[in-house]
Design an enzyme around this catalytic site. Sequence first.
Site, mmCIF file in Angstrom:
data_model
loop_
_atom_site.group_PDB
_atom_site.id
_atom_site.type_symbol
_atom_site.label_atom_id
_atom_site.label_comp_id
_atom_site.label_asym_id
_atom_site.label_seq_id
_atom_site.Cartn_x
_atom_site.Cartn_y
_atom_site.Cartn_z
ATOM 1 N N ASN A 9 6.005 -8.588 10.272
ATOM 2 C CA ASN A 9 6.690 -8.226 9.028
ATOM 3 C C ASN A 9 7.224 -6.805 9.198
ATOM 4 O O ASN A 9 6.453 -5.850 9.186
ATOM 5 C CB ASN A 9 5.665 -8.307 7.875
ATOM 6 N N TRP A 10 8.530 -6.714 9.381
ATOM 7 C CA TRP A 10 9.114 -5.399 9.676
ATOM 8 C C TRP A 10 9.286 -4.538 8.423
ATOM 9 O O TRP A 10 9.665 -3.382 8.510
ATOM 10 C CB TRP A 10 10.471 -5.567 10.382
ATOM 11 N N LYS A 11 9.061 -5.132 7.272
ATOM 12 C CA LYS A 11 9.207 -4.418 5.991
ATOM 13 C C LYS A 11 10.577 -3.729 5.916
ATOM 14 O O LYS A 11 11.542 -4.232 6.459
ATOM 15 C CB LYS A 11 8.039 -3.453 5.794
ATOM 16 N N HIS A 97 3.897 -11.294 -0.804
ATOM 17 C CA HIS A 97 3.264 -10.154 -0.139
ATOM 18 C C HIS A 97 2.742 -9.190 -1.210
ATOM 19 O O HIS A 97 3.365 -9.032 -2.260
ATOM 20 C CB HIS A 97 4.287 -9.459 0.760
ATOM 21 N N GLU A 99 2.866 -6.132 -1.505
ATOM 22 C CA GLU A 99 3.834 -5.100 -1.929
ATOM 23 C C GLU A 99 4.824 -5.664 -2.939
ATOM 24 O O GLU A 99 5.289 -4.952 -3.826
ATOM 25 C CB GLU A 99 4.543 -4.525 -0.687
ATOM 26 N N GLU A 169 -4.436 -11.178 3.246
ATOM 27 C CA GLU A 169 -4.163 -9.772 3.508
ATOM 28 C C GLU A 169 -4.877 -8.904 2.472
ATOM 29 O O GLU A 169 -4.340 -8.675 1.381
ATOM 30 C CB GLU A 169 -2.661 -9.502 3.426
ATOM 31 N N SER A 215 -3.527 -4.067 9.091
ATOM 32 C CA SER A 215 -3.815 -3.182 10.224
ATOM 33 C C SER A 215 -4.241 -3.930 11.487
ATOM 34 O O SER A 215 -5.127 -3.484 12.213
ATOM 35 C CB SER A 215 -4.867 -2.138 9.835
ATOM 36 N N GLY A 236 2.172 -5.866 10.346
ATOM 37 C CA GLY A 236 3.169 -4.953 9.796
ATOM 38 C C GLY A 236 3.524 -3.880 10.805
ATOM 39 O O GLY A 236 4.317 -4.098 11.729
ATOM 40 N N GLY A 237 2.900 -2.715 10.656
ATOM 41 C CA GLY A 237 3.226 -1.550 11.487
ATOM 42 C C GLY A 237 3.307 -1.846 12.980
ATOM 43 O O GLY A 237 4.261 -1.434 13.651
HETATM 44 P P1 PGA Z 1 0.019 -3.643 8.452
HETATM 45 O O1 PGA Z 1 0.801 -4.581 7.409
HETATM 46 O O2 PGA Z 1 -0.196 -4.438 9.695
HETATM 47 O O3 PGA Z 1 0.925 -2.455 8.642
HETATM 48 O O4 PGA Z 1 -1.274 -3.266 7.810
HETATM 49 C C1 PGA Z 1 0.501 -5.946 7.290
HETATM 50 C C2 PGA Z 1 1.375 -6.563 6.210
HETATM 51 O O5 PGA Z 1 1.606 -5.920 5.198
HETATM 52 O O6 PGA Z 1 1.843 -7.713 6.370
#
Ligand code: PGA
Length: 258
Positions: A9-11, A97, A99, A169, A215, A236-237
Amino acid sequence: MRQKVIAGNWKMHCTIPEARRLATQLTKRLDKKPAPKTRVIICPPSTALSAVSEVAKGSAVYVGAQNIAWEEEGAFTGEVSVKMIKNAGAKYTIIAHSERRKYFNETSNIINKKIKTALRNKVKVIYCVGETLDERQNNLTKDIVLNQMEWDLKDLEVTDLKNMMIAYEPVWAIGTGKTATPEQAQDVHSFIRDIVDTIFKGSPASKLSILYGGSVKPGNAEDLLSQPDIDGALVGGAALDAAGFHKIIQASEKVGKK
Ligand code: PGA
């Protein structure tokens, strides 16, 4: 046997040239035969879907969107429809998600509509659930996850599950560097599988891929993915670095079949 999945997930990262570069770095790493048994999905921002789909064509990489509108078309300024992301090459979309729930006030009603809109248009869904730190500290994790699933998945059919996966998550682990321990994650994953079997008849949960997100890094991926009910990761990151993301895919390839 369940499908193993590593999804990135590149956000809100990557302009079109940056996205093309990152996708190219990844597809090059995955070029070698045999193709991975793990389903690899990358979810760039909607502006880069087309470019990334071009890069991914003919490779082992599938492309997904991070979100869709709940309506298919119309006067919804700023929204991107399921037909648009599909036309841009997306086969998947993330829905719900944390967010989106937190910053964009996505309610169960909205999430439920989005899931149905995606499935009606033959786009597969990566559906997210998870508790906040406060909720975990108050021993509410399972209540929250159950409540999310009961309402978000309302009126779905058991056959819909074939085109869905669930990502657990924990909100406190997203982007914080804090990861759920493999045992904490396994506990919720097996609970999610039980809920799926309770909501839907016919024990479909044994075939459902449930991903962990929060993470995930090359250093912790194998321990998490070795758990019996963890079939993959939503990253994500660490998905913004092709070498690191590839290591997570390799960890998935390494762990035994379930
Ligand atoms: P993260 O994000 O790996 O940066 O914690 C995961 C996500 O939000 O899908």
